[in-house]
Design an enzyme around this catalytic site. Structure first.
Site, PDB file in Angstrom:
ATOM      1  N   ARG A  56      48.825 -28.782 -45.705  1.00  0.00           N
ATOM      2  CA  ARG A  56      50.000 -29.479 -45.161  1.00  0.00           C
ATOM      3  C   ARG A  56      50.976 -29.950 -46.230  1.00  0.00           C
ATOM      4  O   ARG A  56      52.058 -30.431 -45.914  1.00  0.00           O
ATOM      5  CB  ARG A  56      49.540 -30.668 -44.307  1.00  0.00           C
ATOM      6  CG  ARG A  56      48.653 -30.251 -43.141  1.00  0.00           C
ATOM      7  CD  ARG A  56      48.270 -31.436 -42.291  1.00  0.00           C
ATOM      8  NE  ARG A  56      47.246 -31.092 -41.305  1.00  0.00           N
ATOM      9  CZ  ARG A  56      46.696 -31.963 -40.467  1.00  0.00           C
ATOM     10  NH1 ARG A  56      47.069 -33.234 -40.488  1.00  0.00           N
ATOM     11  NH2 ARG A  56      45.778 -31.579 -39.605  1.00  0.00           N
ATOM     12  N   PRO A 111      41.759 -37.764 -45.391  1.00  0.00           N
ATOM     13  CA  PRO A 111      40.669 -38.300 -46.207  1.00  0.00           C
ATOM     14  C   PRO A 111      40.846 -39.796 -46.434  1.00  0.00           C
ATOM     15  O   PRO A 111      41.934 -40.253 -46.776  1.00  0.00           O
ATOM     16  CB  PRO A 111      40.794 -37.519 -47.513  1.00  0.00           C
ATOM     17  CG  PRO A 111      41.463 -36.245 -47.119  1.00  0.00           C
ATOM     18  CD  PRO A 111      42.418 -36.619 -46.027  1.00  0.00           C
ATOM     19  N   GLU A 112      39.783 -40.558 -46.214  1.00  0.00           N
ATOM     20  CA  GLU A 112      39.852 -42.004 -46.379  1.00  0.00           C
ATOM     21  C   GLU A 112      39.107 -42.403 -47.653  1.00  0.00           C
ATOM     22  O   GLU A 112      38.624 -41.560 -48.395  1.00  0.00           O
ATOM     23  CB  GLU A 112      39.290 -42.687 -45.139  1.00  0.00           C
ATOM     24  CG  GLU A 112      40.108 -42.361 -43.885  1.00  0.00           C
ATOM     25  CD  GLU A 112      39.925 -43.375 -42.780  1.00  0.00           C
ATOM     26  OE1 GLU A 112      39.699 -44.544 -43.089  1.00  0.00           O
ATOM     27  OE2 GLU A 112      40.016 -42.980 -41.607  1.00  0.00           O
ATOM     28  N   LYS A 152      49.050 -65.091 -38.915  1.00  0.00           N
ATOM     29  CA  LYS A 152      49.558 -63.753 -38.570  1.00  0.00           C
ATOM     30  C   LYS A 152      49.321 -63.485 -37.088  1.00  0.00           C
ATOM     31  O   LYS A 152      48.210 -63.663 -36.588  1.00  0.00           O
ATOM     32  CB  LYS A 152      48.890 -62.669 -39.432  1.00  0.00           C
ATOM     33  CG  LYS A 152      49.334 -62.689 -40.879  1.00  0.00           C
ATOM     34  CD  LYS A 152      48.848 -61.466 -41.623  1.00  0.00           C
ATOM     35  CE  LYS A 152      49.277 -61.496 -43.086  1.00  0.00           C
ATOM     36  NZ  LYS A 152      50.734 -61.437 -43.235  1.00  0.00           N
TER      37      LYS A 152
END
Length: 271
Positions: free
Chosen positions: A109, A2-3, A151
């Site tokens: 899980r 789930p995001e 970066k």
């Protein structure tokens, strides 16, 4: 997993049933989640829930005594049910309410989390170093440009770094980079200001759209009422490696980047 949109949809779904309701019991059937569930029944039973908030992918259930921090992990879900509903496999925790309802946590899980925090939640180790929320004004082109300066990491990995911005998981990082026309392997510090501005706008638009439509339909996600989300059919690249690009018809490429599936169009997305 789930995001952010799925977690926000869950927050919106459970909040009306929790806020201003008193907790009458906390039933922990299996405390062996990602971290052991602490014994917090004494702290939370009898407390009234004041608010339900989200920080990154964490749900924060506030009472006067402290805050319960919930993470759905890889496959967790929260549902509002009558407290007497028969328990099913993987129903690990019930937060029982005076209304006769229960907030039930199911996690096959067992990679989710239920934790307790009596300090301001910003001081909790899981929350202290998080970047800004992507749907707030704090996440803006100037901020992102400054954060990415010099970066050398791939832009997709930076976009998924919770120290830079929270909640942009794999699905939405793929989608936002495609919408912005940026190659996921582009060196973050070399993406120009114009494209960063587009990327920030796309991240906000895609996440807001996913929340509005109920979260992405994934096999492990159902919202608080047990209904799946309705956004999956609008995904342009995620899960579509080897299929045709929705913009140009070229075959989409799929690679592993940071051990996560990364799908892109080599014609539409530039380094």
């Amino acid at each position: 997993m789930p995001e952010l949109p799925e977690v926000e949809v869950t927050r919106q779904g459970v909040s009306p049933f929790l806020i201003d309701n008193q907790v009458t019991d906390l039933i922990v059937r299996n405390p062996s989640l990602r971290w052991p569930v602490p014994e917090i029944a004494k702290q939370i039973v009898g407390q009234t829930i004041r608010n339900v908030r989200r920080r990154a992918k964490y749900l924060l259930i506030d009472t006067d005594a402290g805050t319960t921090i919930v993470h759905l992990g890889m496959s967790g879900s929260l549902r509002i049910l009558p407290a007497t509903t028969p328990v099913e496999k993987h129903d690990h925790i019930d937060l029982v309410l005076a209304s006769g309802k229960a907030l039930r946590f199911n996690d096959p899980r067992r990679f989710g989390a239920w934790l307790w925090c009596e300090l301001p939640e910003q001081a909790h180790p899981l929350l202290a170093k998080l970047g800004p929320e992507p749907l707030t004004d704090a996440f803006n082109p100037a901020y992102l440009l400054q954060s990415l300066a010099y970066k050398k990491k791939a832009i997709k990995l930076c976009l998924m770094d919770n120290h830079i911005v929270v909640g942009v998981g794999n699905i939405y990082a793929n989608e936002a980079l495609f919408a912005a026309g940026i190659h996921p392997q582009a060196e973050a510090g070399k993406v120009d200001a114009e494209r960063i501005e587009v990327l920030v706008a796309e991240v906000k638009q895609i996440l807001a759209g996913a929340i509005k439509q109920g979260g992405t339909t994934l096999k492990d996600f159902t919202n608080a009422e047990g209904k799946p989300g309705y956004f999956a059919q609008k995904l342009h690249v995620y899960g579509r490696g080897g299929e045709t690009c929705t913009q140009c018809g070229h075959l989409l490429s799929e690679i592993k980047l940071g051990q996560r599936a990364t799908v892109f169009c080599s014609l539409c997305q530039q380094r």
